[in-house]
Scaffold this motif. Structure first.
Motif, PDB file in Angstrom:
ATOM      1  N   ILE A   1      -6.506  34.304  -4.177  1.00  0.00           N
ATOM      2  CA  ILE A   1      -5.540  35.280  -4.685  1.00  0.00           C
ATOM      3  C   ILE A   1      -4.112  35.004  -4.236  1.00  0.00           C
ATOM      4  CG2 ILE A   1      -7.251  37.087  -4.923  1.00  0.00           C
ATOM      5  CD1 ILE A   1      -6.233  38.393  -2.447  1.00  0.00           C
ATOM      6  N   VAL A   2      -3.926  34.089  -3.289  1.00  0.00           N
ATOM      7  CA  VAL A   2      -2.563  33.781  -2.834  1.00  0.00           C
ATOM      8  C   VAL A   2      -1.631  33.383  -3.992  1.00  0.00           C
ATOM      9  CG1 VAL A   2      -1.230  32.011  -1.640  1.00  0.00           C
ATOM     10  CG2 VAL A   2      -2.955  33.283  -0.413  1.00  0.00           C
ATOM     11  N   PRO A   3      -2.067  32.522  -4.931  1.00  0.00           N
ATOM     12  CA  PRO A   3      -1.133  32.156  -6.003  1.00  0.00           C
ATOM     13  C   PRO A   3      -0.596  33.350  -6.765  1.00  0.00           C
ATOM     14  CG  PRO A   3      -3.083  30.785  -6.103  1.00  0.00           C
ATOM     15  CD  PRO A   3      -3.346  31.806  -5.072  1.00  0.00           C
ATOM     16  N   PHE A   4      -1.415  34.384  -6.970  1.00  0.00           N
ATOM     17  CA  PHE A   4      -0.964  35.508  -7.771  1.00  0.00           C
ATOM     18  C   PHE A   4       0.027  36.371  -7.008  1.00  0.00           C
ATOM     19  CE2 PHE A   4      -3.717  34.651 -11.207  1.00  0.00           C
ATOM     20  CZ  PHE A   4      -4.796  33.993 -10.638  1.00  0.00           C
ATOM     21  N   ILE A   5      -0.322  36.659  -5.752  1.00  0.00           N
ATOM     22  CA  ILE A   5       0.569  37.503  -4.969  1.00  0.00           C
ATOM     23  C   ILE A   5       1.895  36.784  -4.709  1.00  0.00           C
ATOM     24  CG2 ILE A   5       0.829  38.828  -2.854  1.00  0.00           C
ATOM     25  CD1 ILE A   5      -2.145  38.998  -2.640  1.00  0.00           C
TER      26      ILE A   5
END
Lengths: 282, 334, 304
Positions: free
Chosen positions: B197-201
């Motif tokens: 989920i890091v890429p989205f946040i």
């Protein structure tokens, strides 16, 4: 005293800013590791057999994933066939009616649908199609992937159609074109490269999906062309092989992952080259 | 379609207009008719998504009804999951989903914000672009590939480098680290979700940080603030609503992650306190047991779990959308 | 040590008209007690000499490049202490670039480089042991468009002293905020609503708030980049009056494209053109008897 305080501030500054660099490193490292393992563990198992043979019976070595490659291609093809026209239509609707209450509502629904867990989509299609058909099938798998594709492509289509300068539309209307002629004949063609980009990116996404296929396409150890029979797919096979106890299957799983990622990457690069997209497609 | 007034070559008079129904309708109105049809068709297309969505809820709800009516509210509070004896309680899965997702968020948000700050404030262009590209690449990797990597690389690493030492050193004191180091555990699930989920946040965080007006930053720096002080006091507060929205979006994704989590979390329907013990999420139990579910009650219980998962992600995603929508509106006002 | 209250005492002077501009007002050090509250003891980093010594900014052969584009060509300029120096010239002549070099705000722009030197009170700005953070406290800046933080009025003025740890107690901070707002001629208008958002103030008030904010860190030099260009005439006049009052305590460098403003407000004027310093001198001389032809052409409005 002030000097001591200033020195502390400078140290804090250096420490925190360095930490952001560390954070960036921590994010990039898994990526590098994954690619490293993909290549080191997967490249070795990529041979002719992989691309041409069917999976070997349980426990035996030497099989391949040829039918899974075909299956994924079929699933993506049919999903695109069903999903793209609907998605583009919905996207055009949202672009034209976006400011109205109904249009905003549809956009909210699209964004929410983009957030539905893929396994829930699979279960939904199971309850709808698989139960009705009495068994797992390529058709059900394609429908599940289409259900995921539609809100994705609808939103990117909307954004691309929105980007078309309104002068183009006004020019058409000034020439006496009716509204539908303007949209279909002028605006859509102007947006087509952007729409195509969105489509390609979405197709690459669904090609890698596993969960929606678990109870729809289900998997098949043989070649299959019929729509009403279960079909193999690359992600399903990766999953099955990964959790198995056989080393040969593990290696094939890595190889399949390499192929899958390669495909996804190639399609993404292709898509971006068609349209330099400054906006992130959510 | 204007009537052709010019004469044909040779001087012959123009042909008489075709007598048809369409010819009776004046041309402007005819254009309007087509437009009206078009407009109606388009509105119809707009209905597709809400209808599909409603249909989804209907289907799952219908299948889940059996379990809902059988267990009632006890379904979400009971922690015994025993398909053989017919006891179905969803609590272990709800627990596993929530713990792994929030732990993932706790790991991912600082990393994402740190990454965003690094990219917008510090990194020179030659460094920022490849890092940003790498982050986007992370988003393109399929979940099952993460899972594969998780099984053979991440889990052994976590077990030997983090779980074993921590559990030996602090296991007696801190219950979160207690017990044997299983490897396939809630911790592994949380870590792998956080990577995903890091890429989205960070994408959202980057956008809002880049939108902080330059003169606000300069005002702080001109007063003698250090770069970090400026970031902490001026840029981050400005970007905070957006970052929160992005985090909630990340949470929504975390809750629904299936394959990667299933492959590393251990899949035991327990409610362990220790993070090193195996757990089970709603998405995972669906992935593992749905195909083998025998008996109507078993199937319906799983359907009810699907419904609960659907509901939770629905609420979280709507919340996130509203927040992001509010932030983008405010950005236009600023 | 001399009582800072007394040292800061001065009688306010109204702004004079163009005819008397440039006449230097002797810095009155008559020890008359003023109504202003005691200035909190703010500790300064050790400098050469006491607070009373003249602080000058001196540029020596200073050149500046944005990438390949040279924006400043060997500027040699002395800025006298406790005077207002105006930088004038047509758009793009480099005056803002020069101003922003004095507090090294240009460091924030990637791809820039400089040659030559600028000294603050004899110390080079660019020496390796120069602390940029400390420099920016000593050299304050007011921007063209007012940019208050989206916080309360109090918090805006308090930010600088807080982050630089200039005061030890809340009481001292409140005194400092009050003092700064008074010196920016804004106190009476906002004293009852210090906790209200700064964004609720008018344009002119916001700009005076930014001045108060800059003054709160006790700078020695105040840089102003076209501070009144976005304001109406009445607000502009207030700002000009303020500048006139402030110069007895601070060295002020102001960039303006409004020549009449330069004539009204400044003691020294420097004319920039295409990155070069064409002429610098006392304001009344520059405006009545310029030495260079280009200066005269610009001042009489033949270009610009």
């Amino acid at each position: 005293m002030t000097d001591a305080i200033n020195r502390r501030r400078k140290i804090q500054n250096t420490v925190w800013l360095t930490l952001t660099g560390v954070a960036s490193l921590l994010v990039v490292v898994p990526l590098i590791l994954i690619f490293y393992h993909l290549i080191s563990s997967g490249a070795g198992a990529l041979n002719v057999a992989f691309f041409t043979r069917l999976p070997a019976p349980v426990g035996e070595t030497g099989g391949g994933m040829a039918n899974a490659l075909l299956g994924t291609a079929q699933l993506v093809f049919y999903a695109g066939l069903f999903g793209i026209p609907i998605a583009v239509a919905v996207g055009v609707f949202m672009a034209e009616a976006g400011r109205t209450r109904f249009g905003s509502f549809v956009r909210l629904v699209a964004d929410v649908m983009n957030g539905i867990p893929s396994i829930v989509v699979g279960i939904f299609v199971w309850a709808w199609v698989v139960v009705a058909m009495g068994g797992f099938s390529l058709l059900a798998g394609a429908i599940a992937l289409a259900v995921m594709l539609i809100p994705m492509v609808a939103r990117t289509t909307e954004e691309m159609v929105r980007l078309v300068p309104k002068e183009l539309r006004e020019g058409g209307q000034a020439l006496g074109f009716t509204r539908w002629r303007t949209t279909l004949g002028i605006v859509l063609p102007a947006a087509k490269s952007g729409i195509l980009t969105g489509v390609l990116v979405a197709l690459a996404r669904i090609a890698g999906e596993t969960a929606p296929l678990l109870f729809t396409a289900f998997g098949n150890p043989f070649w299959e062309w019929r729509l009403n029979e279960p079909v193999a797919s690359l992600p399903l096979l990766i999953y099955q092989y990964a959790i198995s106890p056989y080393d040969d299957w593990h290696r094939q799983a890595w190889a399949a992952s390499l192929v899958l990622i390669g495909l996804v990457l190639v399609v993404n690069v292709l898509a971006r080259s068609i349209f330099k997209n400054p906006y992130r497609s959510r | 379609m204007a009537s052709r007034a010019e004469t044909t070559p040779g001087g012959a008079p123009p042909a008489a207009p075709k007598k048809s129904l369409r010819a009776l309708v004046p041309s402007r109105a005819r254009g309007n008719l087509a437009d009206q049809v078009y407009g109606t068709l388009l509105q119809g297309c707009g209905l597709i998504l809400p209808l599909l969505f409603g249909f989804m809820i209907l289907q799952i709800g219908r299948e889940a009804w059996f379990a809902v009516s059988t267990f009632g509210g006890g379904f979400v509070t009971s922690s015994s999951w025993n398909p053989v004896s017919g006891e179905f309680g969803a609590l272990p899965f709800i627990y596993g989903t929530i713990v792994s997702s929030f732990l993932a968020l706790a790991i991912a948000v600082p990393l994402s914000v740190g990454l965003a700050i690094f990219l917008t404030e510090l990194a020179p262009l030659w460094l920022a672009r490849p890092i940003a590209f790498a982050t986007e690449l992370l988003a393109a990797i399929p979940s099952v590939v993460y899972g594969l990597w998780g099984i053979f690389v991440l889990v052994p690493f976590l077990r030997s480098t983090i779980q074993e030492p921590l559990s030996e050193a602090l296991g007696g004191v801190i219950p979160f680290f207690a017990g044997p180091a299983y490897g396939f555990s809630i911790l592994s699930g949380a870590v792998i979700i956080s990577i995903m989920i890091v890429p989205f946040i960070s994408a959202v965080a980057r956008e809002v940080l880049e939108a902080v007006p330059r003169d606000q930053r300069e005002a702080a720096l001109a007063l003698g603030a250090t770069r970090w002080e400026m970031t902490w006091h001026v840029a981050l507060p400005y970007a905070l609503p957006g970052i929160i929205g992005g985090s909630i979006l990340g949470l929504g994704r975390a809750l629904g992650e299936t394959m990667a989590v299933t492959m590393v979390i251990g899949n035991r329907p327990d409610i362990p306190v220790s993070l090193f013990a195996p757990g089970y999420t709603m998405a995972s139990v669906l992935a593992n047991e749905f195909a083998e579910a025998t008996g109507d009650l078993y199937l319906s219980a799983l359907m009810e779990i699907a419904l609960i998962l659907f509901g939770i992600t629905l609420v979280v995603n709507v919340l996130a959308q509203l927040l992001v929508w509010r932030v983008s509106k405010r950005g236009g006002q600023a | 040590m001399e009582d800072p209250t007394v040292a800061r005492a001065r009688t306010p002077h109204p702004p004079t008209h163009a005819g008397t501009v440039g006449r230097e007002r002797a810095a009155t050090s008559t020890p008359e007690t003023v109504v202003a509250p005691p200035v909190p003891q703010v500790s300064h980093p050790s400098e050469s000499g006491s607070r009373e010594t003249a602080v000058t900014v001196e540029a020596t052969d200073f050149s500046f490049w944005y990438g390949a584009n040279q924006a400043l060509k060997q500027i040699n300029l002395k800025v006298p202490s406790r005077k207002v120096t105006a930088l004038i010239g047509p758009s793009g002549c480099g005056k803002s670039t020069f101003l922003r070099s004095i507090n090294r705000m240009n460091d924030l722009i990637p791809g820039t480089r400089h040659d030559g030197d600028i000294e603050l009170d004899g110390e080079s700005l660019f020496s390796p042991d120069q602390d940029v953070v400390r420099l920016r406290r000593r050299v304050g800046m007011v921007f063209q468009k007012s940019n208050p933080f989206p916080k309360s009025i109090f918090e805006n003025v308090a930010y600088g002293p807080r982050v630089n740890r200039l005061v030890d107690s809340r009481r001292e901070l409140e005194d400092l905020v009050e003092h700064s707002l008074k010196r920016a001629a804004l106190w009476d208008e906002v004293k009852d609503r210090l906790d209200k958002s700064a964004l609720g103030l008018s344009g002119g008030q916001q700009q005076r708030l930014c001045i108060a904010r800059a003054l709160a860190v006790e700078p020695e030099v105040v840089l102003m980049d076209e501070p009144a260009s976005a304001l109406d005439p009445i607000a502009t006049q207030k700002i000009e009056e303020l500048i006139y009052e402030l110069k007895s305590d601070y060295t002020i460098v102001i960039v303006t494209h409004n020549m009449q403003q330069a004539a009204r407000v400044s003691d020294r004027t420097a004319f920039f053109y295409l990155g070069e310093l064409i002429e610098v001198g006392n304001t009344d001389v520059i405006f009545t008897n310029p030495k260079k032809e280009q200066t005269e052409a610009y001042i009489t409005g033949r270009f610009g």
